[in-house]
Design a protein around this motif. Structure first.
Motif, PDB file in Angstrom:
ATOM      1  N   GLU A 192      29.937 -42.743  -3.894  1.00  0.00           N
ATOM      2  CA  GLU A 192      30.946 -41.681  -3.895  1.00  0.00           C
ATOM      3  C   GLU A 192      31.354 -41.260  -5.309  1.00  0.00           C
ATOM      4  OE1 GLU A 192      31.497 -40.181  -1.285  1.00  0.00           O
ATOM      5  OE2 GLU A 192      31.313 -41.564   0.406  1.00  0.00           O
ATOM      6  N   ASP A 193      31.272 -42.168  -6.252  1.00  0.00           N
ATOM      7  CA  ASP A 193      31.676 -41.814  -7.613  1.00  0.00           C
ATOM      8  C   ASP A 193      30.737 -42.474  -8.624  1.00  0.00           C
ATOM      9  OD1 ASP A 193      33.083 -40.790  -9.746  1.00  0.00           O
ATOM     10  OD2 ASP A 193      34.519 -42.449  -9.801  1.00  0.00           O
ATOM     11  N   PRO A 194      29.488 -42.017  -8.654  1.00  0.00           N
ATOM     12  CA  PRO A 194      28.525 -42.628  -9.584  1.00  0.00           C
ATOM     13  C   PRO A 194      28.841 -42.237 -11.025  1.00  0.00           C
ATOM     14  CG  PRO A 194      27.548 -40.724  -8.508  1.00  0.00           C
ATOM     15  CD  PRO A 194      28.891 -40.927  -7.868  1.00  0.00           C
ATOM     16  N   THR A 195      28.520 -43.139 -11.942  1.00  0.00           N
ATOM     17  CA  THR A 195      28.833 -42.872 -13.360  1.00  0.00           C
ATOM     18  C   THR A 195      27.670 -43.235 -14.283  1.00  0.00           C
ATOM     19  OG1 THR A 195      29.832 -45.063 -13.463  1.00  0.00           O
ATOM     20  CG2 THR A 195      31.321 -43.221 -13.107  1.00  0.00           C
ATOM     21  N   ILE A 196      26.549 -43.667 -13.709  1.00  0.00           N
ATOM     22  CA  ILE A 196      25.473 -44.214 -14.552  1.00  0.00           C
ATOM     23  C   ILE A 196      24.926 -43.160 -15.534  1.00  0.00           C
ATOM     24  CG2 ILE A 196      23.720 -43.854 -12.747  1.00  0.00           C
ATOM     25  CD1 ILE A 196      22.413 -46.494 -13.703  1.00  0.00           C
ATOM     26  N   GLN A 197      24.831 -41.901 -15.100  1.00  0.00           N
ATOM     27  CA  GLN A 197      24.338 -40.868 -16.022  1.00  0.00           C
ATOM     28  C   GLN A 197      25.374 -40.580 -17.101  1.00  0.00           C
ATOM     29  OE1 GLN A 197      22.235 -37.289 -14.759  1.00  0.00           O
ATOM     30  NE2 GLN A 197      22.336 -38.002 -12.630  1.00  0.00           N
ATOM     31  N   ASP A 210      32.872 -33.992 -15.203  1.00  0.00           N
ATOM     32  CA  ASP A 210      32.743 -34.595 -13.874  1.00  0.00           C
ATOM     33  C   ASP A 210      32.765 -33.484 -12.834  1.00  0.00           C
ATOM     34  OD1 ASP A 210      32.485 -36.942 -12.293  1.00  0.00           O
ATOM     35  OD2 ASP A 210      34.542 -36.635 -11.600  1.00  0.00           O
ATOM     36  N   ASN A 211      31.638 -33.320 -12.158  1.00  0.00           N
ATOM     37  CA  ASN A 211      31.544 -32.288 -11.131  1.00  0.00           C
ATOM     38  C   ASN A 211      31.887 -32.909  -9.781  1.00  0.00           C
ATOM     39  OD1 ASN A 211      30.890 -30.258  -9.387  1.00  0.00           O
ATOM     40  ND2 ASN A 211      28.667 -30.273  -9.846  1.00  0.00           N
ATOM     41  N   PRO A 212      32.932 -32.410  -9.120  1.00  0.00           N
ATOM     42  CA  PRO A 212      33.278 -33.005  -7.816  1.00  0.00           C
ATOM     43  C   PRO A 212      32.146 -32.885  -6.793  1.00  0.00           C
ATOM     44  CG  PRO A 212      34.569 -31.009  -8.239  1.00  0.00           C
ATOM     45  CD  PRO A 212      33.853 -31.351  -9.512  1.00  0.00           C
ATOM     46  N   TYR A 213      31.163 -32.039  -7.060  1.00  0.00           N
ATOM     47  CA  TYR A 213      30.030 -31.873  -6.131  1.00  0.00           C
ATOM     48  C   TYR A 213      28.806 -32.675  -6.571  1.00  0.00           C
ATOM     49  CZ  TYR A 213      31.998 -28.279  -3.077  1.00  0.00           C
ATOM     50  OH  TYR A 213      32.740 -27.614  -2.141  1.00  0.00           O
ATOM     51  N   LYS A 214      29.009 -33.659  -7.447  1.00  0.00           N
ATOM     52  CA  LYS A 214      27.844 -34.337  -8.035  1.00  0.00           C
ATOM     53  C   LYS A 214      27.011 -35.128  -7.031  1.00  0.00           C
ATOM     54  CE  LYS A 214      30.763 -38.161  -9.629  1.00  0.00           C
ATOM     55  NZ  LYS A 214      31.337 -38.828 -10.796  1.00  0.00           N
ATOM     56  N   THR A 215      27.595 -35.492  -5.891  1.00  0.00           N
ATOM     57  CA  THR A 215      26.812 -36.260  -4.916  1.00  0.00           C
ATOM     58  C   THR A 215      26.437 -35.442  -3.685  1.00  0.00           C
ATOM     59  OG1 THR A 215      28.734 -37.054  -3.692  1.00  0.00           O
ATOM     60  CG2 THR A 215      28.061 -38.370  -5.587  1.00  0.00           C
ATOM     61  N   VAL A 216      26.788 -34.158  -3.692  1.00  0.00           N
ATOM     62  CA  VAL A 216      26.497 -33.318  -2.520  1.00  0.00           C
ATOM     63  C   VAL A 216      25.005 -32.982  -2.488  1.00  0.00           C
ATOM     64  CG1 VAL A 216      26.919 -31.076  -1.439  1.00  0.00           C
ATOM     65  CG2 VAL A 216      28.818 -32.373  -2.443  1.00  0.00           C
ATOM     66  N   CYS A 217      24.425 -33.082  -1.320  1.00  0.00           N
ATOM     67  CA  CYS A 217      22.994 -32.830  -1.156  1.00  0.00           C
ATOM     68  C   CYS A 217      22.645 -31.394  -1.524  1.00  0.00           C
ATOM     69  CB  CYS A 217      22.623 -33.094   0.308  1.00  0.00           C
ATOM     70  SG  CYS A 217      20.911 -32.722   0.709  1.00  0.00           S
ATOM     71  N   CYS A 218      21.469 -31.219  -2.165  1.00  0.00           N
ATOM     72  CA  CYS A 218      21.009 -29.889  -2.559  1.00  0.00           C
ATOM     73  C   CYS A 218      20.339 -29.156  -1.415  1.00  0.00           C
ATOM     74  CB  CYS A 218      20.023 -30.008  -3.716  1.00  0.00           C
ATOM     75  SG  CYS A 218      18.459 -30.772  -3.197  1.00  0.00           S
ATOM     76  N   GLY A 219      20.185 -29.820  -0.283  1.00  0.00           N
ATOM     77  CA  GLY A 219      19.494 -29.200   0.847  1.00  0.00           C
ATOM     78  C   GLY A 219      18.087 -29.742   1.036  1.00  0.00           C
ATOM     79  N   SER A 220      17.593 -30.430   0.011  1.00  0.00           N
ATOM     80  CA  SER A 220      16.315 -31.133   0.110  1.00  0.00           C
ATOM     81  C   SER A 220      15.200 -30.265   0.679  1.00  0.00           C
ATOM     82  CB  SER A 220      16.517 -32.409   0.945  1.00  0.00           C
ATOM     83  OG  SER A 220      15.384 -33.230   0.878  1.00  0.00           O
ATOM     84  N   TYR A 221      14.437 -30.825   1.621  1.00  0.00           N
ATOM     85  CA  TYR A 221      13.257 -30.125   2.160  1.00  0.00           C
ATOM     86  C   TYR A 221      13.624 -28.925   3.019  1.00  0.00           C
ATOM     87  CZ  TYR A 221      14.631 -33.234   5.948  1.00  0.00           C
ATOM     88  OH  TYR A 221      15.353 -33.906   6.892  1.00  0.00           O
ATOM     89  N   GLN A 222      14.912 -28.765   3.326  1.00  0.00           N
ATOM     90  CA  GLN A 222      15.306 -27.586   4.103  1.00  0.00           C
ATOM     91  C   GLN A 222      15.007 -26.319   3.322  1.00  0.00           C
ATOM     92  OE1 GLN A 222      16.079 -27.559   7.178  1.00  0.00           O
ATOM     93  NE2 GLN A 222      16.563 -29.710   7.580  1.00  0.00           N
ATOM     94  N   THR A 223      14.723 -26.471   2.049  1.00  0.00           N
ATOM     95  CA  THR A 223      14.369 -25.329   1.208  1.00  0.00           C
ATOM     96  C   THR A 223      13.109 -24.629   1.723  1.00  0.00           C
ATOM     97  OG1 THR A 223      14.342 -24.703  -1.129  1.00  0.00           O
ATOM     98  CG2 THR A 223      12.871 -26.506  -0.487  1.00  0.00           C
TER      99      THR A 223
END
Lengths: 320, 134, 796
Positions: A192-197, A210-223
């Motif tokens: 939920e709150d990664p910081t490694i990068q 810090d982008n609040p959307y940093k863990t939101v899926c990009c849509g993956s293969y649905q592209t």
């Protein structure tokens, strides 16, 4: 997708440096095409840091995306065959570690998942070994790691020493997406709150947003089946990064990179006032910070050209 | 007029089938909606993920007709949050597999324009075909 | 020896299947049996008189009643013996109803044979019965209460009022606990401080209560009637006798830190009074931050200079106090869930996400006109934070959050009806008295209750407002809404502070991490350690009324023991055949309650600590340890009788008294049939059944052996199930060595409702024994040698 390339052996940049660690390296298909900017920059960065990534001979598809049904043993043949390759190079003494390094976060996820599942079930491991009777038996003692984990293990001072062009002027928002973080058993950071990068970018001197959307899926293969749905996700992720003050985002995934970068075209169709934003592979920014030859970044493959931004910030020479 | 759903012995069989295929204890879903609130693809769905779970709990094979199961991106956002420790993405996969194993593909490569096919990275195509074709 | 045998018809319950006359006649011919009768209702007055008269007339010294389960009428027949001048432990019962007639309907021949066998087993055991003396120990009226929250306060006051000597030990500088922090209490909306502070004041005023604040219990040793307690009093650095809490020192103190009583919303000084109505209402110096105490020398010391009463004492040091008590009440409370563990809700990262307890403090100060943080704009409550959430490892419901959110939300809404107040919940649980009505008042006030667990919260980087994303699961609509303040209704978690206390008192935990009561229904405040009771949330999440009820119950249970002046101990305890004991000490670590020591070269059992589980016996290599009422010799004779005349396929079922014996009773009561060639032998615990006994059973011709024990978590005996499993494994390996199918022995952990499972496993073993047939004679002989050589020598 089988590569017949032999393992990449790179010459040491300067003699007299301590012996470099040789780690088995699994590239995956996309790193040889649209994701070349990730591979070339990562290999260059690794070399600078004294890590030699030894490409596995005869690697095949990682098995992406992980099959999720309970009766899917066959689906794990491809990833496990790659683990046999890791075992081979390790047994032959060509590498110093049984942990295979991945760059593409989808490959990382698929390989780590299959390895955990099969190693955790002696019966399944035996079935797969029986099925792959032409291969030597996989003993189950190899591991899958992501390049970020290797970077995290290094002495931060050693990384900082290599920073020739601190990224101070650049406001950058790390993006993680899914496969580096989820599910928890596979992920390498707090889902939920990664910081490694962030920690590494700070060593590089960047201004980390810090982008609040940093863990939101990009849509993956649905592209593939609905590019506009994916464009909406891209719009959300990048707009929130922009609102938080970011000028660029970073990723480790060639599919996220495609969705976040190339789909900006569709975003602009639907949202004409959207301001395009460069999408960096994490290691491209590292290469810039290390002052490495920009050719290794393959910025020509980026959809939204990041070079004007870098030049504007004085992080890249005019004309480079 | 509200629809009446008839629950039969067949319903139980459908539930059992999806439970077996997904290895998820679907009956313990307490319908809190966390999965729906976590879903990045929710805007494209006809029923919410938690509604899909409910349909399977009640053994409604109409779950197989939903758009929801096809637009799931297997991102595991719901998985890491489900307070009952369930993995909704595995349930969606089980539903897809029921259809795909009848050799009914959801994605047809012939419907993808050539220019798009040329641009898409391999990983997008491989993933999409793994999830959306048999 | 003169044994009387009484076979009951049970008004047809037994006699309609079992030929009771035949049973009485057959058993009557056995050795030492001087009279054997059958009768319609043995438990009736007439039946009881029959036994009593026979005891006199025939000078009986052992009595065997073959009737229903001893769980039902054991007490009745023991009283008959007692009133007739016989020791009640000279009674044995054969359970020919639940374990026989009810499980073999329509099989009179088999049932009669089985009844005869069960009765013979009881006779065999009775021959070795010894009178067991009622043991009493003196007990005083001293009690230790650990924890000064509302549970500890209530228990201490009840005990003090009843004239008992109470030591109340509180870790922090004031009593009052979490209740002191609350605004109002649901559903009545009493002001929490107003109802609590008089009770707090009553504590030091009570002459029977010795109040020790800022103190920790650091050691407890001993047992019921004699717990030796060590308390460490932490230094206050302020002489409470001189301090008037005038506040001059606090004004001067230069060190400010977050005030824990105010949940960190404002700061306090290093020298401070814990809170306005604290008891004692005296200053204390926080040694972890005080400049003088951390840096030493002549640093600072401003408080010392300003104090008009000369109360500051930097030379204060920890002191220990020791005393002895008869009983202990553990009331150490709970912790609120650490909301930072629920990362997705942003507590600690997002400015406008707070906990329910913080909101309590904000409401208190708001009402007093001295707000410590503004409450404005749209407010959302999120329920089940840290509760019912396997992602944070807490499966349980915290039981108070629904109602405290109902309370806070309607207090906020009523104080400003124009304000938007939302409560996002999964299930709204309002089970208590007046709770549902109170929830409805919140709805009437206009609080919006939305059924859906928020999936994620996002903070606007500029405005710091928080967006909640949630599905309204009733309308199936997605909601994204921005709030000025988000209140996390955090649940209760077991406090790590309790761990050392639990260890000292040998208390066990339930899977939720809270302390385990002795029985969930009938001993809800007792523990498995005699004389130790639980009060309040240390046992599990609960609200104030339940906590107070439980505290009074714990006090009453403690009084019940202490008021007698002496207490009776269960005569079933371990004992030592001293001539066989070589003092090896292997039994010492085997005892789960540390009741065994080596003294003068032999084992010594502390009878007051021994729980009679019998787990230690398996550890003894020389058979020197034994258990009263269930001696090695008695169990062996029971086994011998059970197998006498058998064809080598008889299945022995050792059933622990607490669970499996009752489970077998339940099976009978439910009239569930199972194979007739099974014999149930009652034991105190599965761990009592030694490998030696099991192997001897095989050598005597058992076809298979089942050992049924209470599952570990609901067992009255710590470690019994584990010992049982070890023993079964040892037997399996011994059988394998001798070429006997190890499947012939089976160890099971059960609960009393697993009736079908029990029947299935018994039938399965009977079928196996039939299939495999008798263990051949030569292998049985080899087993005898195995018992004598390998098993015993292997222990060393």
């Amino acid at each position: 997708m089988t590569s017949e390339q032999t393992s990449t052996t790179r010459a040491a940049p300067d003699t007299g440096s301590p012996k470099r660690t040789r780690l088995p390296y699994y590239p995956g298909c996309t790193l040889k095409t649209t994701g070349k900017g990730l591979e070339d920059s990562a290999l260059a960065v690794a070399e600078t840091l004294g890590v030699e990534l030894v490409e596995l001979p005869r690697w095949n598809c990682c098995g992406v995306v992980t099959s999720l049904t309970d009766d899917d043993l066959m689906r794990h043949i491809a990833p496990i065959r790659n683990m046999v390759r890791v075992q081979e190079v390790s047994d032959a003494g060509l590498v110093d570690d049984k942990r295979v390094v991945t760059l593409c976060s989808m490959c990382f996820n698929a390989l780590k998942w299959s390895n955990a599942r099969i190693v955790g079930d002696a019966e399944d491991l035996k079935s797969l070994n029986d099925f792959m009777y032409l291969e030597e038996d996989y003993r189950g003692d190899a591991e899958v790691v992501h390049f970020l984990e290797i970077l995290k293990e290094l002495d931060p001072e050693a990384i900082a020493e290599q920073v020739k062009t601190p990224l101070g002027e650049l406001n950058v928002a790390p993006y993680y997406g899914c496969t580096l973080l989820r599910p928890k058993s596979i992920g390498i950071d707090d889902p939920e709150d990664p910081t490694i990068q962030q920690e590494l970018l700070e060593i590089m001197g960047a201004t980390v947003i810090d982008n609040p959307y940093k863990t939101v899926c990009c849509g993956s293969y649905q592209t593939v089946q609905d590019k506009y749905a994916v464009a909406e996700l891209t719009h959300g992720i990048l707009s929130h990064a922009r609102a938080a003050g970011a000028e660029a985002v970073t990723t480790f995934c060639p599919l996220c990179a495609f969705n976040l970068d190339n789909r900006q075209r569709e975003v602009l169709e639907k949202h004409p006032d959207f301001e395009p934003m460069p999408v960096f592979y994490f290691t491209q920014l590292m290469a810039v910070a290390f002052g490495l030859n920009p050719k290794c970044c393959r910025f020509d493959l980026n959809h939204t050209d990041p070079r004007p931004l870098l030049r504007g910030k004085g992080l890249m020479k005019e004309g480079a | 007029m509200a629809e009446t759903v008839v629950i039969t012995v067949k319903s139980e069989a459908f539930l059992k089938k999806i439970v077996a295929l997904s290895a998820e204890a679907i009956t313990v879903c307490d319908q809190c909606g966390t999965c729906s609130g976590s879903c990045p693809m929710i805007a494209e769905m006809d029923v919410t993920p938690s509604q899909l779970m409910r349909m399977v709990q009640l053994g409604q094979s109409e779950a197989l007709d939903t758009k929801t199961m096809w637009v799931c991106a297997s991102c595991f956002a719901c998985t890491v949050r489900c307070p009952r420790g369930l993995d909704v993405s595995k349930v969606a996969e089980a539903l897809r597999q029921v259809t795909l194993r009848r050799s009914v593909d959801h994605l047809d490569i012939r419907n993808i324009p050539d220019d798009e096919l040329a641009e898409l990275p391999q990983i997008a195509l491989v993933s999409a075909f793994r999830k959306l074709t048999g | 020896m003169r044994i009387g045998v009484y076979v009951c018809h049970c008004g047809g319950n037994i006699s309609e299947v079992v030929d009771v006359e035949k049973v009485a006649k057959a058993v009557g011919e056995q050795g030492n049996v001087v009279i054997s009768r059958d009768y319609g209702h043995m438990c009736s007055d007439v039946g009881q008189k029959l036994i009593a008269d026979d005891i006199k007339e025939h000078e009986l010294d052992r009595v065997v009643v073959a009737a229903c389960s001893p769980q039902f009428q054991g007490g009745t027949f023991m009283r008959v013996l007692e009133t007739s001048g016989l020791n009640p432990h000279l009674l044995e019962m054969a359970n020919i109803r639940e374990h026989c007639s009810w499980t073999l309907p329509g099989s009179p021949k088999e049932a009669t044979e089985k009844a005869e066998s069960l009765t013979s087993m009881a006779v065999a055991k009775a021959r070795l019965d010894e009178p067991l003396e009622k043991r009493t120990m003196p007990i005083g009226k001293r009690v230790l209460v650990i924890g000064g929250g509302i549970a500890g306060i209530q228990a201490a006051l009840d005990l003090g009022d009843a004239g008992f000597e109470v030591h109340l030990v509180e870790r922090t500088p004031s009593i009052g606990g979490k209740m002191a922090q609350l605004s109002r209490t649901f559903p009545t909306e009493d002001c929490s401080a107003c109802i609590l502070s008089p009770k707090m004041a009553d504590v030091p005023a009570n002459p029977n209560i010795d109040l020790l604040t800022n103190s920790e219990v650091t050691a407890i040793e001993g047992h019921l009637g004699s717990f030796d307690v060590t308390v460490t009093k932490k230094p206050r650095y302020v002489d409470p006798d001189k301090c008037t809490a005038c506040g001059l020192c606090e004004e001067k103190c230069p060190v400010s830190v977050p005030d824990e009583f105010e949940e960190g919303l404002i700061e306090r000084k290093a020298i401070h009074v814990p809170f306005g109505f604290s008891v004692p209402n005296k200053n204390v110096i926080d040694e972890s931050v005080c400049l003088r105490l951390t840096k030493g020398g002549d640093v600072c010391g401003l408080c010392e200079k300003i104090c008009p009463h000369d109360a500051i004492d930097f030379g204060d040091r920890p002191e220990t106090e020791q005393f002895t008590v008869d009983t202990v009440i553990v009331a150490t409370g709970y912790d609120i869930f650490d909301a930072t563990k629920k990362t997705v809700y942003g507590f600690g990262r997002f400015e406008n996400v707070i906990t329910g307890l913080q909101m309590e403090r904000m409401v208190v100060h708001g009402a007093e006109g001295t707000p410590i943080r503004p409450i404005k704009g749209r407010i959302a409550f999120i329920q089940c934070v840290g509760s019912r959430d396997e992602q944070v490892g807490n499966e349980y419901c915290s039981r108070v959050c629904c109602m405290y959110a109902s309370k806070l939300s309607q207090l906020l809404k009523r104080s400003d009806p124009s304000r938007d107040v939302y409560v996002f919940y999964t299930d709204l649980r309002s089970f208590g008295k007046g709770f549902e009505e109170y929830y409805k008042r919140g709805q009437e006030a206009g609080v919006k209750f939305v059924r859906g667990r928020p999936a994620e919260l996002r903070e606007d980087p500029v405005t710091k407002r928080v967006t909640i994303k949630v599905e309204d699961t009733l309308s199936r609509q997605m909601i994204e809404s921005e709030f000025d303040l988000v209140v996390l209704s955090v649940g209760m978690t077991a406090s790590a502070q309790t761990d050392p206390i639990a260890e000292m008192l040998k208390l066990t935990k339930s899977p939720d991490g809270f302390l385990q009561e002795a029985h969930p229904k009938f001993k809800p405040v007792d523990t498995l350690t005699e004389g130790v009771f639980l009060a309040g949330t240390v046992q599990g999440p609960k609200d104030i009324p339940d906590t107070v009820t439980q505290a009074s119950a714990a006090a009453a249970r403690a009084i019940r023991l202490m008021n007698q002046g002496e207490y009776t101990l269960d005569p079933v305890v371990a004992f030592v055949h001293e001539e066989a004991c070589d003092g090896c000490g292997l039994c010492v670590p085997a005892c789960p309650v540390k009741a065994i020591a080596i003294s003068g070269g032999v084992t010594e059992i502390s009878e007051s600590s021994c729980t009679g589980c019998g787990v230690c016996i398996s550890a003894c290599p020389t058979e020197a340890l034994d258990l009263k009422g269930y001696t090695n010799a008695q169990l062996l004779e029971e086994v011998r009788a059970a197998l006498s005349g058998g064809d080598g396929t008889t299945v022995l079922v050792f059933a622990d008294d607490m669970t499996v014996y009752r489970l077998a009773d339940n099976v009978g009561t439910a009239r569930m049939a199972y194979a007739p060639n099974s014999r149930i032998i009652r034991v105190p615990s599965g761990g009592r059944v030694t490998p030696r006994l099991i192997l001897e059973a095989f050598s005597l011709g058992a076809g298979a052996v089942l050992i049924g024990d209470s599952e570990e978590k609901s067992s009255p005996f710590v470690g019994s199930a584990a010992t049982m499993k070890e023993n079964v494994a040892a037997v399996k390996s011994a059988l394998e060595t001798e070429g006997i199918d190890p499947e012939r022995v089976l160890g099971l952990e059960l609960v009393t409702v697993m009736m079908a499972g029990f029947v299935g496993r018994v039938n399965g073993l009977c079928a196996l024994a039939n299939k495999l047939g008798a263990v051949p004679e030569d292998k049985r002989k080899a087993l005898v040698e195995h018992v004598n050589d390998k098993l015993l020598s292997n222990k060393r």
